[in-house]
Motif scaffolding. Structure first.
Motif, PDB file in Angstrom:
ATOM      1  N   ARG A   1       0.836  -1.204   0.000  1.00  0.00           N
ATOM      2  CA  ARG A   1       0.000   0.000   0.000  1.00  0.00           C
ATOM      3  C   ARG A   1       0.868   1.249   0.000  1.00  0.00           C
ATOM      4  O   ARG A   1       1.803   1.360   0.780  1.00  0.00           O
TER       5      ARG A   1
ATOM      6  N   THR B   1     -12.039   7.618  13.658  1.00  0.00           N
ATOM      7  CA  THR B   1     -10.628   7.641  13.270  1.00  0.00           C
ATOM      8  C   THR B   1      -9.733   7.618  14.503  1.00  0.00           C
ATOM      9  O   THR B   1      -8.708   6.933  14.541  1.00  0.00           O
TER      10      THR B   1
ATOM     11  N   SER C   1      -7.467   4.341  14.982  1.00  0.00           N
ATOM     12  CA  SER C   1      -6.055   4.608  14.696  1.00  0.00           C
ATOM     13  C   SER C   1      -5.211   4.591  15.969  1.00  0.00           C
ATOM     14  O   SER C   1      -4.030   4.915  15.939  1.00  0.00           O
TER      15      SER C   1
ATOM     16  N   LEU D   1      -7.628  10.496   3.194  1.00  0.00           N
ATOM     17  CA  LEU D   1      -6.333  10.284   3.838  1.00  0.00           C
ATOM     18  C   LEU D   1      -5.516  11.571   3.885  1.00  0.00           C
ATOM     19  O   LEU D   1      -4.808  11.845   4.852  1.00  0.00           O
TER      20      LEU D   1
ATOM     21  N   LEU E   1      -2.044   5.686   9.145  1.00  0.00           N
ATOM     22  CA  LEU E   1      -1.328   4.752   8.270  1.00  0.00           C
ATOM     23  C   LEU E   1      -0.798   3.567   9.070  1.00  0.00           C
ATOM     24  O   LEU E   1      -0.836   2.424   8.617  1.00  0.00           O
TER      25      LEU E   1
ATOM     26  N   TRP F   1      -5.010   1.719   8.896  1.00  0.00           N
ATOM     27  CA  TRP F   1      -4.932   1.149   7.548  1.00  0.00           C
ATOM     28  C   TRP F   1      -4.723  -0.376   7.558  1.00  0.00           C
ATOM     29  O   TRP F   1      -5.401  -1.096   6.829  1.00  0.00           O
TER      30      TRP F   1
ATOM     31  N   LEU G   1      -7.786  -2.563   7.683  1.00  0.00           N
ATOM     32  CA  LEU G   1      -8.711  -2.581   6.556  1.00  0.00           C
ATOM     33  C   LEU G   1      -8.304  -3.648   5.548  1.00  0.00           C
ATOM     34  O   LEU G   1      -7.168  -3.674   5.080  1.00  0.00           O
TER      35      LEU G   1
ATOM     36  N   VAL H   1      -9.565  -1.152   0.678  1.00  0.00           N
ATOM     37  CA  VAL H   1      -9.812   0.280   0.547  1.00  0.00           C
ATOM     38  C   VAL H   1     -10.100   0.554  -0.924  1.00  0.00           C
ATOM     39  O   VAL H   1      -9.285   0.239  -1.789  1.00  0.00           O
TER      40      VAL H   1
ATOM     41  N   THR I   1      -5.259   9.467  -1.194  1.00  0.00           N
ATOM     42  CA  THR I   1      -6.098   8.336  -0.804  1.00  0.00           C
ATOM     43  C   THR I   1      -6.001   7.228  -1.850  1.00  0.00           C
ATOM     44  O   THR I   1      -5.879   6.052  -1.514  1.00  0.00           O
TER      45      THR I   1
ATOM     46  N   TYR J   1      -2.976   5.070  -1.586  1.00  0.00           N
ATOM     47  CA  TYR J   1      -2.995   4.114  -0.485  1.00  0.00           C
ATOM     48  C   TYR J   1      -4.198   3.175  -0.544  1.00  0.00           C
ATOM     49  O   TYR J   1      -4.547   2.545   0.440  1.00  0.00           O
ATOM     50  N   ALA J   2      -4.863   3.145  -1.693  1.00  0.00           N
ATOM     51  CA  ALA J   2      -6.030   2.273  -1.826  1.00  0.00           C
ATOM     52  C   ALA J   2      -5.616   0.934  -2.433  1.00  0.00           C
ATOM     53  O   ALA J   2      -4.477   0.751  -2.882  1.00  0.00           O
ATOM     54  N   ASP J   3      -6.577  -0.006  -2.443  1.00  0.00           N
ATOM     55  CA  ASP J   3      -6.323  -1.321  -3.048  1.00  0.00           C
ATOM     56  C   ASP J   3      -6.927  -1.398  -4.442  1.00  0.00           C
ATOM     57  O   ASP J   3      -6.374  -2.025  -5.327  1.00  0.00           O
TER      58      ASP J   3
END
Ligand code: SF4
Lengths: 905, 343
Positions: A124, A496, A500, A552, A562, A566, A569, A572, A582, A585-587
Motif C-alpha cells: 500500500r 478515526t 487509529s 487520507l 497509516l 490502515w 482494513l 480500501v 487516498t 494508499y487504496a487497493d
C-alpha cells in the motif's frame, strides 16, 4: 520538456538585423496595410458548441461555467455570468469563478486523470498498479463485501464522502448503496472541523449563514479569522464593494493576509486568543450599557433563571412535580414572580411555542428567591452570571492575552455595538482550534448582545466548507431509500481516533482521561461508534469506500492512521477522477467521470441559486459517472444472491436481500440515469419544486422556498440571511430554551466551567516554539489543484512554509532554503519563504498539499486528533448526535512545530 | 499618425484580490498553444513591493527612457521564470505500472533559478504588524505612443485604427526582439518555438463581437472597466477625467499608456506603543514612484495627486455612509456588468 539551453541562446541578443525586401509602412499607427493575418486569432476563438458545468471541490463557490468545445475537445472555460440579479441595488453575482476553475480541464485531460480500474500490486502506498477490467474490479469488491458482512457484520463496512451540497447525485450514490446493504456512513463536516460547534450549541442549527450579497447590507464588518479575499474568491467583491459604500471593514487575524490588505483596520491577534478578545469586547459592551436590552430579553436566554445552588436552569419540574423538564422561567418584573418563558422545547406544538413575550417584563439582573418542590432556592438570570463571568475579561487583561492594545479593543467594541447592522464573519482561522466551540459562542454572543442576529446585514456568519444543501429533502430521499432512521451514521473524528489508536495528549486539560469521556459518551448512546462493540471487544472496520473526497490527505493523525487504522482494513476502494493521496494508499481504484462528463447538482451557502453539472463531453477512456459506478456494484452484489438478517443498534430488524438490489437502487428502473436521479432531487426538495434539470441548465434558478432546517424564508428580491424566522416571526429556535442559548447546564459543561462562553488558551501540548498554521489557499481547494502544473507555475512550484524574518535569522535560514518541519508526531520537508506579513512565533503553510508533493512526510504528519469532551455530549436539547450537525471536530490549529535547515542524505 | 478610437481600461487596486483569474483566463486562451509560450503571461498579477514579472522589469528600461544599446533582454529562467514540468506519469501511474512511485518534483529544480512570475506573492515589506503589500495586475498598455512599435525595424508592430489595439504582425515579424527591449513595461514576449514576438491582443476577436476582453470579463474581483476614450458618458471616462481617481503606471516612460489604476488604500500602521495611527501602511512615496498622470509631472505633483485621490475616495465613502449619493461610488461598485463594459 523545453530545451532550456537553446532558449537561453535564442534569447541572447546575437541575431543580427537582416533586412529582406520589405515594403515600407508609412503609418503603422492607424493605417497598417497587412491586417489579413488577424483572422488567425479569430480562428482560435471559434468553437463547435458550449456546455454548462461547475466544480465539486468543496470550495463553497458553486460557480456556473461555460465550457467551449471544438473537435470534441473542451478547450476553454469561461464564467457563464448569467445568474439573475436579486435586485438592482445589490451588486450582481456575475461573473463568478476563480483561477482554478478557469483551468479544470487540466485534470480532464492531464496525467492525473484516472482512466481505467486499477488494482494494487505492490505494498500500500508503493504506487504499483495493474490495470483491470470493470468486471474484475466489481466482482472482487462484491465478494469482499459479502464475505465481510458474513464474517464481521455490516457495520465493518464504512462509506466516506464529503459534502452532498457540492455534488448531490455523486454523494447520494454511495450512500444509497450503504443504506440498502447496511453499511456505515461517516460524517465529514465535523471531522474536517468546518462545523462551527457554537452554532448547534447556541442556535440549534448546523450552520445558517447569509449569502454573500447580504454582506452588502452591513455597515460594519469584522472579518475574524475568515480570509475571504483569498479563500472566497468569487464572493470577495461583495466585501470590497460594501467597503466602497462606507462600511468599515475590520480584519482580525494573527497574520497580515490578503483580506487584511483591503481592511480599514487590521488587528493582529495572538493565535488562538480570539475568544478572549471577543469576551473583552462583550465585557466592555455590557459595562457601558451598549447592549440591546429589549432584544436580549426576547431572543436570548439572558433573562432565564439559573438556580444558584446547582447552576442549572430553573425548570418547571423543579416547581411542580410531574411537570416538564423543558420549560424554564423568567423573573417577571410586573408581577415580581417567576413565569414560564414561552418558546422553550417543552412548549412545542402549543400556542406558547413562540418568542412573543406579551406582557412579561423579564428581569436581566438580580437575585430572587423561588419556592421549589424542595424548598426555597435562590435564582438569578443568565445575564447576571454572564456579567460576572466576563468581568474577568477587562481591557488590560485581555490586551495582555491577545496582544491588542486596550483602547483599540474598546474602540472596536464601541463601534461594533453602535453601528447597525454589524456582522462578524468567522471562518477556518478561528474554527480549526481545539476550543472552537468557545470562540463561536463568544462571537455569537457579541452579535446577539448588540441585537444583530436575525436582521439583514447583521449577525455572525461562518463560511468553511460547502455544507448547505438547499435541495436537502430530495438529496436525502435519494441517499436513504429505507429512510435515514435506518442508516448507521458515524462521527468520523471518533471513529478515526479510536481505530487509529491515537493517544490523547490533552488529558491534563480535563478532570478525567479522554477515554473515560469517550466510553461514557458511547455507553450513554450520545455518540455512536462502529463497529458495535469496538470499545469492549476491539472490533475494527474492514472495508472503506472513499469517493469524491481525499480522506487520507485531510486526515489529522495521518501517521497513526497509516500505522494503525490502515492495516485493519482488508479493502480500501477509492473512486475519483484523479489520482490522489487516498488513491495511492487504496487497493482498488475506480475511475470516475470528471465534472465535464455528468449530470449533477451543486449548491452553496454563498449564493441562493441552483445550477447543474452536465455531460458536455463523454466520460473519457473507461471512466463512468459515480451514479453508474454504484449501480454497477449493486449489479455485482445482486449476482452473489446474498441475503441476511440485519439488526440496527436500536434493535430494528432489517432483512436485506441482494437479489433485488439493482431494482432497489434504481427504484424499479426509474432512477437508472444520472439525469433522472437529478430530477428526483429537484422534484422532492421544497426549494426546487417545479424545476427541471433542463431548466436549470438553461439558466441558474433562485430557490423558491426553504425547508424547516433553515432559519429563514427565502424571499424575492431579498438576499438570504439567517435567523429571520426567529426575529421577524418570533419563531423559537430548536434549542432547549427555544432561544439563542448561551448557557448550557449540562453537568459536563458546568464541571468544565463552560456553561457560558469562556476563554481557554490554545493547547500547548506540543513543546515546540512555532504555531503551525495551515490556512486555506488561493491556489488550491483543499488538495484539488495542489498538484496542477498551471497553478504551481504561479507559485514557487513546490510546498512552501512562511516564516517571519526574525525566525529565519534566529535559525540562520535564508529564503528558499529546504526545511524540515517537525514535532513529536511527524516531519515534512518544504522550502522557506520569508515574509514580514507573518508574525514571529508562527510557521505558516497553506493547506492541502498531497502526500506525494513532499519529499518527506505528509501534509498532516505533524498533527494528531484532539477531541474536546464538550463535543461528545448528547442527550441534551440541541446537543444530540446527528451526522454533520453535532459531533467532535477534527481540529488541528493548536499544533506546534520547530523548523531547521534540511541536510539531505 | 491617427487612429479613430482608443480603447482604455481602468483597474481598481482597492478591489484587486490577487486571485489571478484574469491571468488564467488569458493563459488558457492565448498562450497555451506551444512550448514557446509557457513562460508568457500576457496578463500577470504581481505583488508590490516585489520584483515583478519579468524580474525587475522597472529597471530594464525601454525605447524612450534608456540607452537603446544597453537594454537587456530578459532570459527565460532568470527573467520570466521557468515553466516547471512535473513527473506526474511516474508518480501517479494512472495507466498502471510496477515501479515504485517517486515523489512529485518540479524540474528543473526551482532552487536553480529561484524566480517565477509570482515568486514573491504576498511577501511584501515592512515590519510586522506594519507589513504591507498590494496586487498589481498588468497587461499591455496599448499605448498611444507604443515604444515597441517605435523600436521595430521591420514595422511589424502596428496600432489598429478602430480601437487602438497594438498588434504584432506575425508574418512580418522576424523575431529580432527590438520590441521586447523597446517596451518599458516588458509586455512583449519572444516565442522561441515560433521564433517571433508575441503580446496581448486585448482579445480583439472578442472586442470585435462587442464582448469584453477575457481578463476583464473573467475578473472575479470585478475590478476593471473598459470603454473608449472618446465616450464621455462611459465610466472609464468618468473615472479618469471627471473624478480623476485613475492614474497611469510609470507615465514617465513616455508611451502614454491606456491602462489606468486607482491607487490602493491601506490599513493604518501601529506606533511603537501598539497604538493605531492614521497613516496608511503603504508608503505614499512608493506609490508616487509608480503612478502619475502624465510624463512631465514631477514627484511632488504625483504625491499630491495620490493624496488627493485618497481624500476623494474617503470623502465619497463617508458621504454614502451617511446616506448620500455618489456617482463615483456607484461606478466603483458597478452593480451590473454593463457598468463595467461599455464598448
Ligand atoms: S473551483 Fe469553486 S470557486 Fe473556483 S470556479 Fe470552481 S466552483 Fe467557483
Amino acid at each position: 520538456m523545453m530545451e532550456n539551453k537553446s532558449i537561453e541562446n535564442d534569447l541572447s541578443d546575437k541575431n543580427t538585423l537582416t533586412l529582406d525586401l520589405l515594403e515600407h509602412v508609412t503609418e503603422p499607427i492607424g493605417k497598417y496595410p497587412y491586417r489579413g493575418w488577424e483572422t488567425a486569432y479569430r480562428e482560435q476563438w471559434k468553437y463547435d458548441y458550449t456546455g454548462r458545468t461547475t466544480h465539486s471541490v468543496n470550495c463553497a463557490g458553486s460557480c456556473t461555467w461555460k465550457v467551449y468545445v471544438k473537435n470534441n475537445i473542451a478547450f476553454k472555460e469561461e464564467q457563464y455570468a448569467d445568474y439573475p440579479d436579486i435586485n438592482p441595488i445589490l451588486p450582481t453575482y456575475n461573473p463568478r469563478g476563480c483561477q482554478k476553475g478557469a483551468n479544470y480541464k487540466e485534470y480532464v485531460y492531464g496525467p492525473q486523470r484516472l482512466k481505467y480500474p486499477l488494482m494494487r500490486v505492490g505494498a500500500r502506498g508503493e504506487g504499483k498498479w495493474k490495470r483491470i477490467s470493470w468486471e474484475e474490479a466489481m466482482r472482487h469488491i462484491a465478494n469482499k463485501i459479502v464475505n465481510t458482512i458474513a464474517t464481521h457484520g455490516p457495520d465493518t463496512i464504512t462509506f466516506y464522502s464529503a459534502n452532498p451540497a457540492k455534488f448531490a447525485i455523486t454523494y447520494a450514490g454511495g450512500l444509497r448503496l450503504a443504506n440498502l446493504i447496511g453499511g456505515v456512513v461517516c460524517s465529514y463536516y465535523d471531522w474536517v472541523s468546518d462545523l462551527p460547534p457554537g452554532e448547534p450549541m447556541t442556535w440549534g442549527v448546523q450552520t445558517d449563514s447569509c449569502e454573500a450579497a447580504d454582506w452588502f447590507h452591513s455597515k460594519y464588518i469584522i472579518v475574524w479569522g475568515s480570509n475571504l479575499l483569498e479563500t472566497r474568491i468569487p464572493d470577495a467583491h461583495f466585501l470590497t464593494e460594501t467597503r466602497m459604500r462606507g462600511t468599515k471593514i475590520v480584519a482580525i487575524f494573527p497574520e497580515y493576509n490578503p483580506t487584511s490588505i483591503h481592511a480599514d483596520i487590521f488587528i493582529p491577534v495572538k493565535p488562538g486568543t480570539d475568544s478572549a478578545l471577543a469576551l473583552g469586547m462583550a465585557n466592555f459592551i455590557i459595562n457601558k450599557g451598549l447592549y440591546d436590552e429589549a432584544y436580549i430579553k426576547q431572543y436570548t436566554d439572558m433573562p432565564m433563571l439559573i438556580r444558584m445552588d446547582n447552576g442549572k436552569f430553573l425548570r418547571e419540574s423543579d416547581m411542580t412535580s410531574n411537570s416538564s423538564q423543558e420549560k424554564f422561567y423568567l423573573w417577571d418584573q410586573n408581577t415580581g414572580k417567576p413565569v414560564l418563558a414561552p418558546g422553550a422545547q417543552g412548549f412545542l406544538g402549543s400556542q406558547d411555542w413562540t418568542l412573543n413575550l406579551d406582557s412579561i417584563k423579564p428581569a436581566l439582573e438580580g437575585i430572587f428567591t423561588v419556592h421549589t418542590n424542595t424548598g426555597p432556592v435562590k435564582v438569578t438570570p443568565v445575564f447576571s452570571l454572564l456579567k460576572q463571568k466576563v468581568a474577568a475579561y477587562d481591557l488590560v487583561t485581555v490586551s495582555g492575552i491577545t496582544g491588542v492594545e486596550d483602547c483599540l479593543i474598546a474602540r472596536i467594541a464601541r463601534e461594533f455595538a453602535s453601528t447597525k447592522p454589524a456582522r462578524i464573519i468567522g471562518g477556518a482561522g478561528t474554527n480549526h482550534y481545539y476550543h472552537n466551540d468557545l470562540t463561536n459562542r463568544s462571537h455569537i454572543l457579541l452579535a446577539a448582545l448588540t441585537g444583530n442576529v436575525g436582521i439583514p446585514g447583521g449577525g455572525f456568519d461562518h463560511y468553511v466548507g460547502q455544507e448547505k444543501i438547499w435541495c436537502k429533502e430530495g438529496t436525502f430521499d435519494l441517499a436513504y431509500p429505507l429512510g435515514s432512521t435506518k442508516q448507521r451514521f458515524q462521527p468520523t473524528t471518533l471513529w478515526t481516533f479510536i481505530h487509529s489508536h491515537i493517544m490523547s495528549d490533552v488529558d491534563n486539560l480535563w478532570p478525567h482521561p479522554m477515554i473515560d469521556y469517550i466510553r461514557e459518551s458511547v455507553h450513554n448512546g450520545w455518540m455512536p461508534l462502529f463497529p458495535e462493540g469496538t470499545l469492549d471487544s476491539g472490533k475494527s472496520p474492514k472495508i472503506l469506500f472513499v469517493w469524491g473526497s481525499n480522506f487520507l490527505n485531510q486526515a489529522k493523525g495521518f501517521e497513526s492512521i497509516l500505522a494503525n487504522l490502515w492495516p485493519k482494513l482488508d479493502l480500501v476502494v477509492d473512486i475519483d477522477y484523479r489520482m490522489n493521496t487516498t488513491g495511492l494508499y487504496a487497493d482498488i481504484i475506480l475511475p470516475a467521470a470528471s465534472m465535464f462528463e455528468k449530470w449533477d447538482i451543486s449548491t452553496t451557502d454563498l449564493h441562493s441559486y441552483v445550477s447543474p453539472f452536465t455531460p458536455i463531453i463523454e466520460p473519457q477512456m473507461e471512466s463512468k459517472t459515480d451514479w453508474q459506478i454504484w449501480q454497477t456494484l449493486a449489479r455485482a452484489l445482486q449476482e452473489t444472491k446474498f441475503s441476511y438478517h440485519d439488526t440496527l443498534p436500536d434493535g430494528t430488524p432489517v432483512y436485506r436481500d441482494f437479489s433485488t438490489l439493482v431494482n432497489d437502487f434504481t427504484a424499479q428502473g426509474t432512477l437508472t440515469s444520472d439525469k433522472a436521479a437529478g430530477q428526483f432531487i429537484l422534484d422532492n426538495s421544497v426549494g426546487t419544486r417545479g424545476m427541471t434539470m433542463d431548466g436549470i441548465n438553461e439558466k441558474p434558478r433562485r430557490f423558491v422556498a426553504t425547508g424547516k432546517e433553515f432559519t429563514s424564508d427565502i424571499k424575492d428580491g431579498i438576499a438570504y440571511y439567517g435567523l429571520q424566522r426567529m426575529y421577524e416571526l418570533k419563531q423559537p429556535l430548536s434549542t432547549l430554551t427555544g432561544r439563542q442559548q448561551f448557557y448550557i447546564d449540562h453537568p459536563w459543561f458546568l464541571e468544565f466551567g463552560e456553561e457560558l462562553p469562556a476563554y481557554k488558551p490554545p493547547v500547548q501540548e506540543d513543546k515546540y516554539p512555532l504555531r503551525w498554521i495551515t490556512p486555506h489557499s488561493r491556489w488550491s481547494i483543499h488538495s484539488t489543484w495542489r498538484d496542477a502544473k498551471y497553478q504551481l507555475r504561479l507559485q514557487r512550484g513546490q510546498p512552501v512554509v512562511y516564516l517571519n524574518p526574525s525566525e529565519a535569522t534566529a535559525r540562520n535560514l535564508i529564503d528558499n532554503d529546504a526545511l524540515e518541519i517537525y514535532n513529536n508526531y511527524g516531519k515534512i520537508l518544504a522550502h522557506l519563504c520569508i515574509s514580514p506579513r507573518i508574525p514571529p512565533g508562527m510557521a505558516l503553510m497553506y493547506h492541502g498539499w498531497e502526500y506525494y508533493s513532499f519529499r518527506k512526510g505528509g501534509f498532516q504528519s505533524p498533527t494528531t486528533i484532539r477531541i474536546k469532551p464538550t463535543q461528545l455530549v448528547g442527550g441534551y436539547g440541541q446537543l444530540k448526535f446527528k451526522a454533520n450537525y453535532w459531533g467532535p471536530t477534527g481540529n488541528q490549529k493548536d499544533t506546534r512545530v520547530e523548523v531547521r535547515k534540511y541536510k539531505s542524505g | 499618425m491617427a487612429i479613430m478610437r482608443q480603447i482604455q481600461m481602468v483597474f481598481d487596486l482597492n478591489k484587486c484580490i490577487g486571485c489571478h483569474t484574469c491571468a488564467m483566463a488569458c493563459k488558457t486562451m492565448w498562450t497555451d498553444r506551444d512550448a514557446g509560450q509557457m513562460h508568457m503571461y500576457w496578463m500577470n498579477v504581481e505583488t508590490r513591493p516585489g520584483t515583478g514579472y519579468p524580474k525587475d522589469w522597472e529597471n530594464l528600461g525601454g525605447w524612450f527612457n534608456a540607452d537603446r544599446n544597453t537594454i537587456p533582454l530578459p532570459h527565460i529562467h532568470e527573467g520570466y521564470g521557468t515553466p516547471w514540468e512535473y513527473n506526474y506519469k511516474e508518480v501517479l501511474k494512472t495507466e498502471g505500472g510496477d515501479t515504485p512511485a517517486p515523489k512529485l518534483i518540479p524540474s528543473p529544480d526551482p532552487s536553480e533559478y529561484p524566480y517565477a512570475s509570482n515568486w514573491d506573492e504576498d511577501v511584501g515589506k515592512g515590519t510586522f504588524p506594519n507589513s504591507y503589500y498590494f496586487y498589481l495586475p498588468r497587461i499591455c498598455n496599448h499605448c498611444t505612443d507604443p515604444a515597441c512599435l517605435e523600436a521595430c525595424p521591420r514595422q511589424a508592430v502596428y496600432k489598429r485604427s478602430e480601437d487602438g489595439i497594438v498588434l504584432i504582425d506575425p508574418k512580418r515579424c522576424r523575431g529580432y526582439r527590438y520590441c521586447v527591449k523597446g517596451c518599458p513595461y516588458k509586455k512583449v514576449y519572444y516565442n522561441p518555438e515560433e521564433k517571433i514576438s508575441q503580446k496581448c491582443v486585448f482579445c480583439y476577436p472578442r472586442i470585435e463581437e462587442r464582448k469584453g476582453n477575457f481578463c476583464s470579463t473573467q475578473c472575479a474581483g470585478r475590478i476593471s472597466w473598459i470603454g473608449y476614450a472618446d465616450d464621455t458618458k462611459s465610466n472609464i471616462y468618468k473615472l479618469i477625467n471627471t473624478w480623476k481617481v485613475a492614474l497611469r503606471l510609470h507615465p514617465e516612460y513616455k508611451t502614454e499608456p491606456n491602462v489606468f489604476y486607482i491607487p490602493p488604500l491601506s490599513p493604518p500602521t501601529y506606533s511603537f506603543t501598539s497604538k493605531l495611527t492614521d497613516s496608511p501602511r503603504i508608503p505614499i512615496d512608493m506609490l508616487a514612484k509608480m503612478f502619475g498622470d502624465t510624463h512631465d509631472q514631477n514627484y511632488d505633483q504625483r504625491v499630491t495627486r495620490i493624496k488627493q485621490i485618497f481624500d476623494i475616495l474617503q470623502n465619497e465613502r463617508n458621504k454614502v455612509a451617511s446616506g448620500g449619493n455618489s456617482e463615483l461610488i456607484d461606478i466603483l461598485i458597478s452593480r451590473s456588468e454593463a457598468d463595467r463594459f461599455q464598448i
